[in-house]
Design an enzyme around this catalytic site. Structure first.
Site, PDB file in Angstrom:
ATOM      1  N   LYS A 264       0.851  -1.024   0.004  1.00 15.33           N
ATOM      2  CA  LYS A 264       0.158  -0.002   0.100  1.00 15.33           C
ATOM      3  C   LYS A 264       1.015   1.358  -0.143  1.00 15.33           C
ATOM      4  CE  LYS A 264      -3.049   2.791   3.144  1.00 15.33           C
ATOM      5  NZ  LYS A 264      -3.554   2.641   4.585  1.00 15.33           N
ATOM      6  N   ASP A 269      -2.435  10.560   3.525  1.00 14.32           N
ATOM      7  CA  ASP A 269      -3.828  10.077   3.726  1.00 14.32           C
ATOM      8  C   ASP A 269      -4.562  11.046   4.577  1.00 14.32           C
ATOM      9  OD1 ASP A 269      -6.244   8.609   4.006  1.00 14.32           O
ATOM     10  OD2 ASP A 269      -5.738   7.221   5.580  1.00 14.32           O
ATOM     11  N   LYS A 276      -9.824  12.635   8.560  1.00  9.83           N
ATOM     12  CA  LYS A 276      -9.302  12.621   9.856  1.00  9.83           C
ATOM     13  C   LYS A 276      -9.273  13.753  10.816  1.00  9.83           C
ATOM     14  CE  LYS A 276      -5.919   9.049   8.057  1.00  9.83           C
ATOM     15  NZ  LYS A 276      -6.447   7.839   8.787  1.00  9.83           N
ATOM     16  N   ASP A 287       1.999   6.504   5.580  1.00 11.01           N
ATOM     17  CA  ASP A 287       0.821   5.348   5.081  1.00 11.01           C
ATOM     18  C   ASP A 287       1.192   4.949   4.037  1.00 11.01           C
ATOM     19  OD1 ASP A 287      -1.341   4.415   5.868  1.00 11.01           O
ATOM     20  OD2 ASP A 287      -2.783   5.710   4.744  1.00 11.01           O
ATOM     21  N   ASP A 346     -12.060   7.160   4.506  1.00 13.80           N
ATOM     22  CA  ASP A 346     -10.723   6.697   5.149  1.00 13.80           C
ATOM     23  C   ASP A 346     -10.231   5.353   4.998  1.00 13.80           C
ATOM     24  OD1 ASP A 346      -8.398   7.608   6.496  1.00 13.80           O
ATOM     25  OD2 ASP A 346      -9.305   7.423   8.483  1.00 13.80           O
ATOM     26  N   GLU A 348      -9.435   3.651   2.832  1.00 13.63           N
ATOM     27  CA  GLU A 348      -9.050   3.708   1.375  1.00 13.63           C
ATOM     28  C   GLU A 348      -8.027   2.574   0.960  1.00 13.63           C
ATOM     29  OE1 GLU A 348      -5.550   4.832   3.026  1.00 13.63           O
ATOM     30  OE2 GLU A 348      -7.624   5.617   3.652  1.00 13.63           O
ATOM     31  N   ARG A 350      -7.391  -0.371   1.476  1.00  9.00           N
ATOM     32  CA  ARG A 350      -7.943  -2.113   1.097  1.00  9.00           C
ATOM     33  C   ARG A 350      -8.615  -1.665  -0.354  1.00  9.00           C
ATOM     34  NH1 ARG A 350     -11.805  -1.762   6.118  1.00  9.00           N
ATOM     35  NH2 ARG A 350     -10.221  -0.664   6.734  1.00  9.00           N
TER      36      ARG A 350
END
Length: 499
Positions: A264, A269, A276, A287, A346, A348, A350
């Site tokens: 990933k 993010d 967030k 991230d 959030d 995201e 996956r």
């Protein structure tokens, strides 16, 4: 990113000058080589004064020791001789690097009374030195201590004396290649997001071509043509275009199915429309630690000429709350054809990984797939910072990963999968939704989501949110980024998938 220290190996012989570091097991006994570095016998007195017992990672030092021309002599505790495993030697190396302080000419005497230090043990000390010496100071223009200009000093030179320097040098060649991969991963995670966007990250992956890795960069137009709708949905709120980097190392037999690693790479993010909280959001530059680990791993495999075929695939996007960003309630179509209702923008990572896993499975037919991602805060609640969560559909792969984690100290704890958790991501509006049942089992439902994109391929999902960034300082890492996953997965390959 300080310059790396140099590490050399030599036979046991009392050095003439510089700083000297010797080792003592629990109980404080000194070996013959250590005693030769202390002709005046001052170390036993120093042990008594400092209550030094030789416990692992304990230290004591004497400045300008009598009877020598040394600047200092330091002693690092080696702990119980029966417990001198790979992790202990790494820690000894890390503590030795810290004990050297600002010294530029350092001799480490790799001898422990009552134990046999092999060439590989000495090489592990060298790897510990390399890992501990890392600092990320690229953006500091002045030193913190005396106000001098950055870059005024040269990197330290460490000479590790041992019984078999030739074997140590040979072992260190492979270990240092893996160490450099881990440090590359740290560099990538530590970089700020304004410097390392998807395009720049892809360029870093492209640099692996100098080691013989074949690298293909898929741009936005190609991703649309392929049909990576889930990944593109995450990227659509950012002015920075997405990239997918496909890295192939072909060191095995021509017909050998590859092993595959997927990362990933959300370079920043915000959470998107489901934004967030502002507190700590700066940490979301990390991230992309899963993608960083995959790049570091591919560097390690290529640099040490691993006899395997390996594929690394990373999805590079930025998740921003632009007017064009995806919304909660949107339904997107993944590369697999499965539809996804976006409940929370959030969740995201996956979406990115789902498309990458399907692409890898269909295009490369790997022996197995392992994906790495800073995927959920829930795994931190469950496991803290000391172990990553492992979700796996294959017992053999899970056992091999766990063993590699125990050997390298990058440990894993296997978490459950099951149909009762899978039901939590069902939705009446699409084939699945991207979040589960509220706060409960958040790390598990994320894994269940990914499992829908792997079919029968052996697969493991490593949730490294607690171990890849902001992890506790250790004997071999003082950086915000740990480089977690590189040494773990290199060991998995070396132990089971080469030759």
């Amino acid at each position: 990113m300080t310059e790396r220290p140099t590490v050399a190996f030599a036979k046991l012989s009392p050095p003439k000058k510089g700083s000297v570091i010797v080792l003592a097991p629990e109980g404080g006994a000194l070996g013959e080589a250590a005693r030769a570095c202390d002709p005046a016998g001052i170390l036993p007195k120093a042990f008594a004064a400092a209550d030094f017992k030789g416990k692992l990672a304990d230290t004591v030092e004497a400045l300008a020791p009598q009877g020598t021309d040394y600047d200092r002599i330091a002693v690092v505790g080696a702990g119980k001789t029966a417990e001198l495993d790979e992790q202990a030697w790494l820690k000894i190396g890390g503590v030795a690097a810290a004990s050297a302080k600002k010294a530029k000419d350092v001799t480490v005497v790799a001898e422990v009374a009552g134990a046999e230090a092999t060439g590989r043990d000495a090489a592990l000390i060298g790897l510990g030195l390399l890992l501990r010496s890392y600092t990320f100071d690229k953006y500091k223009t002045r030193k913190d201590d005396d106000g001098g200009k950055k870059g005024d000093t040269k990197p330290a030179k460490f000479t590790i004396q041992c019984a078999d320097p030739a074997a140590a040098k040979k072992a260190f060649a492979g270990l240092s290649a893996v160490g450099e991969g881990a440090l590359l991963a740290r560099d990538l995670v530590n970089e700020p997001a304004n410097v390392l966007g998807p395009v720049e990250f892809a360029a870093k992956a492209k640099e692996l071509e100098s080691l013989g890795v074949e690298v293909t960069i898929l741009k936005e137009k190609e991703l649309r043509e392929i049909g990576m709708g889930a990944l593109l949905a995450v990227a659509q709120g950012s002015v920075r275009p997405p990239r997918v980097a496909v890295m192939q190392w072909k060191g095995g037999k021509a017909k050998q199915s590859p092993v595959a690693f997927i990362g990933k790479g959300v370079v920043f993010d915000t959470g998107g429309i489901s934004i967030k909280p502002s507190g700590g959001m700066e940490d979301m530059k990390g991230d992309m630690a899963g993608a960083a680990a995959v790049v570091g791993l591919m560097h390690a495999l290529a640099a040490r000429k691993a006899k395997t075929n390996a594929i690394g695939i990373i999805g590079l996007v930025e998740n921003m709350p632009d007017g064009n960003a995806q919304r909660p309630g949107d339904i997107v179509t993944s590369l697999s054809g499965q539809t996804i209702e976006v409940i929370n923008t959030d969740a995201e990572g996956r979406l990115v990984l789902g498309d990458l896993l399907w692409y890898c499975k269909e295009q490369h037919k790997p022996q197995f797939m392992v994906n790495l991602a800073t995927l959920t805060g829930a795994v931190l609640v469950a496991l803290g910072n000391s172990q990553a969560g492992m979700f796996c559909n294959d017992d053999t792969l899970a056992e091999r990963l766990a063993a590699a984690g125990n050997a390298t100290g990058e440990r894993l704890w296997r978490m459950p999968l099951g149909p009762e958790y899978d039901k939590l991501i069902d939705t009446k509006n699409a084939d699945m939704k991207n979040t589960g049942g509220g706060r409960h089992a958040g790390a598990i439902t994320a894994a269940q989501f990914l499992k829908r994109f792997v079919a029968e391929t052996p697969w493991a999902h490593l949730d490294i949110a607690g171990t890849a960034m902001a992890s506790p300082a250790s004997e071999i890492n003082q950086s915000w980024a740990s480089g977690y996953g590189v040494r773990l997965l290199d060991r998995l390959v070396a132990d089971h998938y080469e030759g």
